[in-house]
Design an enzyme around this catalytic site. Structure first.
Site, PDB file in Angstrom:
ATOM      1  N   VAL A   1      -4.230  -6.182   6.770  1.00  0.00           N
ATOM      2  CA  VAL A   1      -4.803  -5.021   7.450  1.00  0.00           C
ATOM      3  C   VAL A   1      -3.825  -3.891   7.169  1.00  0.00           C
ATOM      4  O   VAL A   1      -2.611  -4.072   7.296  1.00  0.00           O
ATOM      5  CB  VAL A   1      -4.945  -5.275   8.969  1.00  0.00           C
ATOM      6  CG1 VAL A   1      -5.421  -4.003   9.674  1.00  0.00           C
ATOM      7  CG2 VAL A   1      -5.929  -6.402   9.237  1.00  0.00           C
ATOM      8  N   LYS A   2      -4.351  -2.749   6.759  1.00  0.00           N
ATOM      9  CA  LYS A   2      -3.480  -1.614   6.419  1.00  0.00           C
ATOM     10  C   LYS A   2      -2.622  -1.230   7.611  1.00  0.00           C
ATOM     11  O   LYS A   2      -3.096  -1.231   8.746  1.00  0.00           O
ATOM     12  CB  LYS A   2      -4.373  -0.420   6.039  1.00  0.00           C
ATOM     13  CG  LYS A   2      -3.960   0.313   4.783  1.00  0.00           C
ATOM     14  CD  LYS A   2      -4.926   1.460   4.523  1.00  0.00           C
ATOM     15  CE  LYS A   2      -4.627   2.211   3.265  1.00  0.00           C
ATOM     16  NZ  LYS A   2      -4.490   1.485   2.039  1.00  0.00           N
TER      17      LYS A   2
ATOM     18  N   SER B   1       0.258   3.877   6.963  1.00  0.00           N
ATOM     19  CA  SER B   1      -0.506   4.105   5.717  1.00  0.00           C
ATOM     20  C   SER B   1      -1.885   4.680   6.036  1.00  0.00           C
ATOM     21  O   SER B   1      -2.409   5.508   5.280  1.00  0.00           O
ATOM     22  CB  SER B   1      -0.723   2.811   4.944  1.00  0.00           C
ATOM     23  OG  SER B   1       0.466   2.159   4.712  1.00  0.00           O
TER      24      SER B   1
ATOM     25  N   LYS C   1      -3.235   8.230   4.704  1.00  0.00           N
ATOM     26  CA  LYS C   1      -4.494   8.336   3.956  1.00  0.00           C
ATOM     27  C   LYS C   1      -5.443   9.339   4.624  1.00  0.00           C
ATOM     28  O   LYS C   1      -6.100  10.123   3.945  1.00  0.00           O
ATOM     29  CB  LYS C   1      -5.147   6.961   3.854  1.00  0.00           C
ATOM     30  CG  LYS C   1      -6.299   6.925   2.908  1.00  0.00           C
ATOM     31  CD  LYS C   1      -6.569   5.545   2.383  1.00  0.00           C
ATOM     32  CE  LYS C   1      -7.571   5.604   1.265  1.00  0.00           C
ATOM     33  NZ  LYS C   1      -7.765   4.329   0.610  1.00  0.00           N
ATOM     34  N   ALA C   2      -5.475   9.310   5.985  1.00  0.00           N
ATOM     35  CA  ALA C   2      -6.344  10.234   6.717  1.00  0.00           C
ATOM     36  C   ALA C   2      -5.903  11.678   6.463  1.00  0.00           C
ATOM     37  O   ALA C   2      -6.735  12.571   6.286  1.00  0.00           O
ATOM     38  CB  ALA C   2      -6.307   9.908   8.202  1.00  0.00           C
TER      39      ALA C   2
ATOM     40  N   ASP D   1     -10.910   0.900   3.472  1.00  0.00           N
ATOM     41  CA  ASP D   1     -10.067  -0.205   2.978  1.00  0.00           C
ATOM     42  C   ASP D   1      -8.991  -0.598   3.987  1.00  0.00           C
ATOM     43  O   ASP D   1      -7.899  -1.003   3.610  1.00  0.00           O
ATOM     44  CB  ASP D   1      -9.441   0.159   1.623  1.00  0.00           C
ATOM     45  CG  ASP D   1      -8.445   1.303   1.726  1.00  0.00           C
ATOM     46  OD1 ASP D   1      -8.484   2.035   2.734  1.00  0.00           O
ATOM     47  OD2 ASP D   1      -7.614   1.460   0.808  1.00  0.00           O
TER      48      ASP D   1
ATOM     49  N   HIS E   1     -13.576  -4.476  -7.699  1.00  0.00           N
ATOM     50  CA  HIS E   1     -13.480  -4.042  -6.296  1.00  0.00           C
ATOM     51  C   HIS E   1     -14.866  -3.962  -5.671  1.00  0.00           C
ATOM     52  O   HIS E   1     -15.763  -3.341  -6.242  1.00  0.00           O
ATOM     53  CB  HIS E   1     -12.868  -2.640  -6.200  1.00  0.00           C
ATOM     54  CG  HIS E   1     -11.416  -2.581  -6.540  1.00  0.00           C
ATOM     55  ND1 HIS E   1     -10.623  -1.492  -6.258  1.00  0.00           N
ATOM     56  CD2 HIS E   1     -10.587  -3.488  -7.114  1.00  0.00           C
ATOM     57  CE1 HIS E   1      -9.393  -1.724  -6.666  1.00  0.00           C
ATOM     58  NE2 HIS E   1      -9.339  -2.925  -7.203  1.00  0.00           N
TER      59      HIS E   1
ATOM     60  N   GLU F   1     -12.524  -4.176   2.015  1.00  0.00           N
ATOM     61  CA  GLU F   1     -12.382  -4.042   0.563  1.00  0.00           C
ATOM     62  C   GLU F   1     -12.012  -5.401  -0.014  1.00  0.00           C
ATOM     63  O   GLU F   1     -10.999  -5.981   0.381  1.00  0.00           O
ATOM     64  CB  GLU F   1     -11.305  -3.021   0.197  1.00  0.00           C
ATOM     65  CG  GLU F   1     -11.207  -2.857  -1.322  1.00  0.00           C
ATOM     66  CD  GLU F   1     -10.101  -1.924  -1.788  1.00  0.00           C
ATOM     67  OE1 GLU F   1     -10.413  -0.848  -2.304  1.00  0.00           O
ATOM     68  OE2 GLU F   1      -8.920  -2.278  -1.607  1.00  0.00           O
TER      69      GLU F   1
ATOM     70  N   ALA G   1      -0.671  -6.290 -11.785  1.00  0.00           N
ATOM     71  CA  ALA G   1      -0.798  -5.278 -10.725  1.00  0.00           C
ATOM     72  C   ALA G   1       0.416  -5.283  -9.801  1.00  0.00           C
ATOM     73  O   ALA G   1       0.870  -4.221  -9.350  1.00  0.00           O
ATOM     74  CB  ALA G   1      -2.078  -5.514  -9.924  1.00  0.00           C
TER      75      ALA G   1
HETATM   76  P1  0O2 Z   1      -2.661  -0.984  -1.096  1.00  0.00           P
HETATM   77  O1  0O2 Z   1      -1.266  -0.965  -0.620  1.00  0.00           O
HETATM   78  O2  0O2 Z   1      -2.915  -2.105  -2.068  1.00  0.00           O
HETATM   79  O3  0O2 Z   1      -3.685  -0.934  -0.019  1.00  0.00           O
HETATM   80  P2  0O2 Z   1      -9.395   5.254  -2.250  1.00  0.00           P
HETATM   81  O4  0O2 Z   1      -8.973   3.887  -1.723  1.00  0.00           O
HETATM   82  O5  0O2 Z   1     -10.881   5.417  -2.353  1.00  0.00           O
HETATM   83  O6  0O2 Z   1      -8.698   6.360  -1.582  1.00  0.00           O
HETATM   84  P3  0O2 Z   1      -9.220   4.855  -5.034  1.00  0.00           P
HETATM   85  O7  0O2 Z   1      -8.023   4.991  -5.943  1.00  0.00           O
HETATM   86  O8  0O2 Z   1     -10.475   5.493  -5.478  1.00  0.00           O
HETATM   87  O9  0O2 Z   1      -8.759   5.367  -3.651  1.00  0.00           O
HETATM   88  O10 0O2 Z   1      -9.554   3.361  -4.772  1.00  0.00           O
HETATM   89  P4  0O2 Z   1      -9.502   2.190  -5.796  1.00  0.00           P
HETATM   90  O11 0O2 Z   1      -9.374   2.673  -7.189  1.00  0.00           O
HETATM   91  O12 0O2 Z   1     -10.679   1.317  -5.497  1.00  0.00           O
HETATM   92  O13 0O2 Z   1      -8.120   1.460  -5.420  1.00  0.00           O
HETATM   93  C1  0O2 Z   1      -7.872   0.958  -4.182  1.00  0.00           C
HETATM   94  C2  0O2 Z   1      -6.842  -0.169  -4.240  1.00  0.00           C
HETATM   95  O14 0O2 Z   1      -6.874  -0.861  -5.502  1.00  0.00           O
HETATM   96  C3  0O2 Z   1      -5.396   0.279  -4.112  1.00  0.00           C
HETATM   97  O15 0O2 Z   1      -5.104   0.374  -2.755  1.00  0.00           O
HETATM   98  C4  0O2 Z   1      -4.645  -0.871  -4.791  1.00  0.00           C
HETATM   99  O16 0O2 Z   1      -4.572  -2.024  -3.960  1.00  0.00           O
HETATM  100  C5  0O2 Z   1      -5.569  -1.202  -5.932  1.00  0.00           C
HETATM  101  N1  0O2 Z   1      -5.273  -0.371  -7.119  1.00  0.00           N
HETATM  102  C6  0O2 Z   1      -6.060   0.592  -7.634  1.00  0.00           C
HETATM  103  N2  0O2 Z   1      -5.509   1.107  -8.730  1.00  0.00           N
HETATM  104  C7  0O2 Z   1      -4.339   0.466  -8.945  1.00  0.00           C
HETATM  105  C8  0O2 Z   1      -3.316   0.552  -9.947  1.00  0.00           C
HETATM  106  O17 0O2 Z   1      -3.377   1.367 -10.862  1.00  0.00           O
HETATM  107  N3  0O2 Z   1      -2.259  -0.290  -9.821  1.00  0.00           N
HETATM  108  C9  0O2 Z   1      -2.153  -1.200  -8.811  1.00  0.00           C
HETATM  109  N4  0O2 Z   1      -1.081  -1.980  -8.782  1.00  0.00           N
HETATM  110  N5  0O2 Z   1      -3.094  -1.297  -7.839  1.00  0.00           N
HETATM  111  C10 0O2 Z   1      -4.177  -0.485  -7.909  1.00  0.00           C
HETATM  112  P5  0O2 Z   1      -3.948   1.311  -2.193  1.00  0.00           P
HETATM  113  O18 0O2 Z   1      -4.443   1.885  -0.932  1.00  0.00           O
HETATM  114  O19 0O2 Z   1      -3.493   2.259  -3.262  1.00  0.00           O
HETATM  115  O20 0O2 Z   1      -2.749   0.363  -1.935  1.00  0.00           O
END
Ligand code: 0O2
Length: 230
Positions: A73-74, A78, A82-83, A101, A149, A168, A180
């Site tokens: 859970v975030k 964080s 994000k907000a 997410d 995803h 998510e 990753a």
């Molecule tokens: P955490 O700590 O894992 O929760 P959004 O979520 O809509 O604001 P976005 O970028 O459109 O943003 O969402 P996306 O692309 O679906 O990515 C969401 C999550 O996927 C990220 O969560 C990461 O867990 C993973 N992710 C996406 N891109 C990458 C990447 O380039 N490298 C790595 N290692 N992980 C990635 P968070 O919230 O960033 O982080």
């Protein structure tokens, strides 16, 4: 979280009795605790669904497609960051509506094909609603990131009735997950020069290409083994 009821200055805090303050914080914590509990419950529902799929798979194909499941859970900080980035009000209602997410489930498989089979069988379930799908396996991110995803909503049953909670789900192979987690470590590494960052990003990109090749070759070997078995 409704910040309106909280004291806004140290002076205001100083004028309150400790008992009053504790009561006030406890009162404000109940909705926050209930908010996070909803996401923990939704994670349990989703994990169970994947564990059941894994079990059913093993009966039909004599194989377990899932290597492991990791959930989280975030953290509150964080969520607030994000907000702020999304420029939405910092209230529980707005966060619940706009951030999808907060609950995250990562399903790690050995083979790429199993990701799609699992995703299909998971999404067929009538209590799961697909809100959004991003296929970074078919179309990797420019840095090489690959994963499937799914943002879904799942009902949980609380003392106040049924509630649909977004989760998510990230489905990846072991190789994608390995990549990753290394890339994630690099992203948060401070104190490295721009040149070194660029060099590492290049290396990571070529590792992503190699790992995609590895996934493909492993899948081919597995397909051959399955064909021979039949
Ligand atoms: P955490 O700590 O894992 O929760 P959004 O979520 O809509 O604001 P976005 O970028 O459109 O943003 O969402 P996306 O692309 O679906 O990515 C969401 C999550 O996927 C990220 O969560 C990461 O867990 C993973 N992710 C996406 N891109 C990458 C990447 O380039 N490298 C790595 N290692 N992980 C990635 P968070 O919230 O960033 O982080």
């Amino acid at each position: 979280m409704d910040m309106n009821n909280l004291p806004t200055s140290l002076q205001q805090l100083g004028n309150m009795s400790v008992e009053y303050m504790l009561d006030m914080f406890r009162e404000n914590m109940v909705p926050v605790e209930s908010f996070f509990a909803n996401y923990r419950c939704a994670i349990m529902e989703i994990e169970t669904k994947f564990n059941v799929l894994n079990e059913r798979f093993s009966i039909k194909y004599d194989d377990n497609p899932i290597e492991s499941i990791k959930s989280r859970v975030k953290e509150l900080d964080s969520i607030i960051k994000k907000a702020m980035k999304k420029n939405i009000p910092i209230t529980l209602e707005s966060i619940e509506k706009n951030i999808k997410d907060i609950a995250g489930v990562r399903v790690i498989c050995s083979f790429e094909q199993d990701i799609y089979t699992l995703a299909e069988q998971f999404l067929e379930q009538d209590d799961i609603t697909l809100l959004e799908k991003k296929d970074y396996i078919k179309e990797p991110k420019p840095n090489g990131y690959r994963s499937l995803h799914l943002i879904v909503s799942v009902p949980i049953f609380t003392e106040e009735g049924k509630k649909d909670i977004p989760v998510e789900v990230q489905l990846r192979t072991i190789a994608m997950d390995f990549w990753a987690s290394l890339e994630h470590k690099m992203r948060y590494k401070k104190n490295i020069s721009r040149e070194m960052q660029a060099e590492l990003a290049d290396k990571l990109h070529s590792c992503a290409t190699d790992s995609a090749e590895l996934d493909k070759s492993m899948q081919e070997i597995r397909n051959s083994l399955l064909e021979n078995k039949e």
